[in-house]
Structures are given as C-alpha cells and as structure tokens.
Motif scaffolding. Structure first.
Motif, mmCIF file in Angstrom:
data_model
loop_
_atom_site.group_PDB
_atom_site.id
_atom_site.type_symbol
_atom_site.label_atom_id
_atom_site.label_comp_id
_atom_site.label_asym_id
_atom_site.label_seq_id
_atom_site.Cartn_x
_atom_site.Cartn_y
_atom_site.Cartn_z
ATOM 1 N N ARG A 167 0.886 -1.212 0.106
ATOM 2 C CA ARG A 167 0.121 -0.030 -0.078
ATOM 3 C C ARG A 167 0.911 1.243 -0.002
ATOM 4 O O ARG A 167 1.809 1.326 0.686
ATOM 5 N N ALA A 168 0.243 2.290 -0.616
ATOM 6 C CA ALA A 168 1.200 3.391 -0.876
ATOM 7 C C ALA A 168 0.279 4.441 -1.117
ATOM 8 O O ALA A 168 -0.513 4.539 -1.899
ATOM 9 N N LEU A 169 0.880 5.832 -0.863
ATOM 10 C CA LEU A 169 0.106 7.073 -0.928
ATOM 11 C C LEU A 169 1.135 7.659 -2.079
ATOM 12 O O LEU A 169 2.379 7.621 -1.828
ATOM 13 N N MET A 170 0.524 8.182 -3.440
ATOM 14 C CA MET A 170 0.986 8.634 -4.387
ATOM 15 C C MET A 170 0.567 9.895 -4.914
ATOM 16 O O MET A 170 -0.679 10.199 -5.042
ATOM 17 N N TRP B 271 6.854 12.361 -12.749
ATOM 18 C CA TRP B 271 7.269 11.606 -11.654
ATOM 19 C C TRP B 271 6.164 11.459 -10.789
ATOM 20 O O TRP B 271 5.429 12.307 -10.074
ATOM 21 N N THR B 272 6.280 10.086 -10.054
ATOM 22 C CA THR B 272 5.323 9.878 -9.037
ATOM 23 C C THR B 272 5.879 9.742 -7.947
ATOM 24 O O THR B 272 6.938 8.858 -7.531
ATOM 25 N N LEU B 273 5.550 10.534 -6.893
ATOM 26 C CA LEU B 273 6.179 10.532 -5.579
ATOM 27 C C LEU B 273 5.413 9.474 -4.765
ATOM 28 O O LEU B 273 4.117 9.469 -4.950
ATOM 29 N N VAL B 274 6.187 8.474 -3.961
ATOM 30 C CA VAL B 274 5.531 7.452 -3.516
ATOM 31 C C VAL B 274 5.783 7.218 -2.141
ATOM 32 O O VAL B 274 6.968 7.363 -1.460
ATOM 33 N N HIS B 275 4.836 7.290 -1.231
ATOM 34 C CA HIS B 275 5.202 7.104 0.404
ATOM 35 C C HIS B 275 4.534 5.572 0.688
ATOM 36 O O HIS B 275 3.208 5.427 0.694
ATOM 37 N N VAL C 22 9.879 6.960 -1.285
ATOM 38 C CA VAL C 22 10.647 5.918 -1.816
ATOM 39 C C VAL C 22 11.889 6.504 -2.561
ATOM 40 O O VAL C 22 13.032 6.180 -2.555
ATOM 41 N N ARG C 23 11.499 7.518 -3.320
ATOM 42 C CA ARG C 23 12.553 8.235 -3.893
ATOM 43 C C ARG C 23 12.412 9.839 -3.685
ATOM 44 O O ARG C 23 11.364 10.213 -4.348
ATOM 45 N N LEU D 102 -2.242 17.191 3.654
ATOM 46 C CA LEU D 102 -1.028 16.790 2.943
ATOM 47 C C LEU D 102 -0.439 17.705 2.065
ATOM 48 O O LEU D 102 -1.190 18.487 1.557
ATOM 49 N N THR D 103 0.968 17.728 2.153
ATOM 50 C CA THR D 103 1.451 19.100 1.529
ATOM 51 C C THR D 103 2.592 18.271 0.706
ATOM 52 O O THR D 103 3.265 17.471 1.163
ATOM 53 N N LEU D 104 2.922 18.776 -0.464
ATOM 54 C CA LEU D 104 4.300 18.540 -1.343
ATOM 55 C C LEU D 104 4.835 19.428 -1.870
ATOM 56 O O LEU D 104 4.192 20.662 -2.255
ATOM 57 N N SER D 105 5.997 19.647 -1.520
ATOM 58 C CA SER D 105 6.910 20.754 -2.082
ATOM 59 C C SER D 105 8.228 20.089 -2.850
ATOM 60 O O SER D 105 8.588 19.160 -2.802
#
Length: 295
Positions: free
Chosen positions: A149-152, A204-208, A193-194, A229-232
C-alpha cells in the motif's frame, strides 16, 4: 479604546493561515514590493514617479525666474521640466538660470539616480526570482506500489527543458495529543521511496509506503479531525540556471482510496511521449488495498 491585534494572512505549507499580533507585515518594504502582483507593482512605480515630479514641479512653479522659458507659476511646466530632469533627458527647451534653480535640479537628479537604480533592481529581482514550472496532480491516491500500500502524488514539468537536481518533500499536518490533554499541530515529513531526481523532464510519481500502523491512515479515518497533506518540489531550471519551486496541498476530499493514476507516458517510433491531457485522471482498483474504518 484598545487597538485590535494585527492580523496577517500567510501561506503555511500551501494552505492559508492567519497570524495575529507581531510586527507589521509592511515593515519590510522590499519584501512587500517583491510579493505584490505586477499590476500593483506598476501602479506603485507610476504613482511614485508622478508624485516625485509633482512635488518638484510645484517647487519650480513657486520660484519665478528660476527656470528659463518656463511660464511663471505654471505647475504643468514645472512638472514636465521635472520629468526631463529626473530622467536626465535634457531637451534644452527649459533649463535652470539661477543658482537656486540649479541647486534644486541637482537635488532632483540625485534623487532620480536612486529612484532609477532602485526600480531597475526591483524589476530585475522580480524577473530573477524562482518560478513555478511544475504541474501537480489534482488528487493524491492510495493504491499499490510493488505489492504494498502506498500514498502517491504525480508531478510533471511544464517546461520544454528539464529541471535538474530536483528534490521533493511530502508532509502531513499531524495532531499531537499530550498527556495533560493539550494538543498541538506540526508538519511531519513522510519518507519517500525516492525523494530526489537528477533530471525531471517528463512525469514523476512520488511514493510514500503506508505501513499498517501509519498515522496517516488513522488521520484519514478520523473525520472529525482536519487532514492536510503537502508536497513541495525544488529544482534548477536548466535554461535559466535559476531555482524553480512549487507546492501543492491535499485535504481529505482530494485523497482517493483504492485508485491509481492513468499511465500518461508512451513510446511511439522510438520517441517518448507525455500526454498531459490525462495527467489528473485516475482509475479505481478492482481489488481494494485499503479499507478505512471510520468507527
């Protein structure tokens, strides 16, 4: 009557917040000018230009005979002579003929040098400041990543040239409950993950990765508490050689559970294509990977 505390709207992690009390937000004039929009900046510069010339034009009008060929007492003539002087144009139609006139013109020229240098510096700084050149997906999804399971969240570059040395940071607004009943909130970083990308040219898909005891899942299940949720993202624009920044926030309504992003990258005739028309699209996963218990 006591004055009400000063209130200031700020951006905190991509969402609006309000500061009450503290120093005036207008104390830092440079920051205020840099923050204002281009129409307001142009209006401020224009108003300052008119005000300076109007003041000196009035002074020239009050000194009959100080400026040759100028109509005595004419504020309009004084204004346009001030414009010529402030801009160091020097048409020669009107010129100081007395020592007092020369002295006032010299003061205005000095002020004009500072004014021109300041405005030039501000314009350059506004053009040179970091630019947002990124597209963020409208939603975040919770789905599968390598069987877990991942948050993307998906991000892409809007520029024709790629961004270099790109770094990403994902955080969420965590509510911490203390033993004495008090609570406070903090932005807590979510490991990715990256978190770095040497060259971002497409998507680019950010994965947690979400563990079973992830506090993010607990927060999503608690409908009575605010979820944020925030992304920078930051990187270097390879064309302008300047920093590019961007950010996005997601609340509970923009986190889709048991979904995944539609693939937007394809290969045709040996060329990689990025179709941004489907950048925000998602599809439901046939077999749910997560059930939120709101009880």
């Amino acid at each position: 009557m006591p004055r009400s505390p000063r209130r200031q709207i700020v951006q905190m992690g991509g969402f609006p917040a309000v500061k009450t009390g503290g120093p005036s937000p207008y104390g830092d004039l440079y920051y205020g000018v840099m923050e204002m929009s281009w129409p307001w900046f142009i209006a401020l510069v224009s108003a300052s230009f008119v005000a300076i010339n109007l003041v000196f034009g009035t002074i020239y009008a009050l000194l009959p005979g100080a400026i040759g060929t100028m109509e005595p007492g004419s504020v309009i003539d004084g204004f346009f002579f001030s414009v010529d002087t402030l801009g160091t144009v020097g048409y020669g139609v009107m010129a100081p003929v007395t020592r007092l006139g020369h002295a006032i013109a010299a003061v205005e020229i000095l002020i004009g040098l500072f004014f021109s240098a300041t405005i030039t510096g501000l314009i350059f700084a506004r053009f040179a400041r970091p630019r947002e050149s990124l597209i963020f997906s409208d939603v975040a999804v919770i789905g599968r990543y390598l069987g877990r399971r991942a948050l993307m969240i998906r991000v892409a570059s809007k520029r024709s040239r790629p961004l270099a040395d790109v770094t990403a940071q994902m955080s969420w607004l965590e509510t911490v409950h203390l033993g004495d009943g008090r609570t406070f909130r903090r932005l807590s970083e979510l490991p990715l993950v990256r978190s770095s990308n040497p060259m971002l040219g497409l998507a680019w898909t950010l994965v947690h990765i979400l563990d079973d005891d992830s506090p993010v899942l607990t927060a999503l299940a608690n409908a009575n508490d605010r979820f944020l949720l925030t992304l920078s993202i930051s990187g270097i624009d390879t064309l302008l050689a300047s920093q590019s920044l961007g950010g996005k926030r997601y609340d509970r309504e923009t986190v889709l559970i048991d979904h995944e992003f539609v693939d937007v990258i394809s290969e045709e005739n040996g060329t990689t294509h990025l179709d941004l028309r489907g950048f925000h699209k998602t599809v439901a996963i046939a077999e749910p990977v997560l059930t939120i218990d709101a009880s």
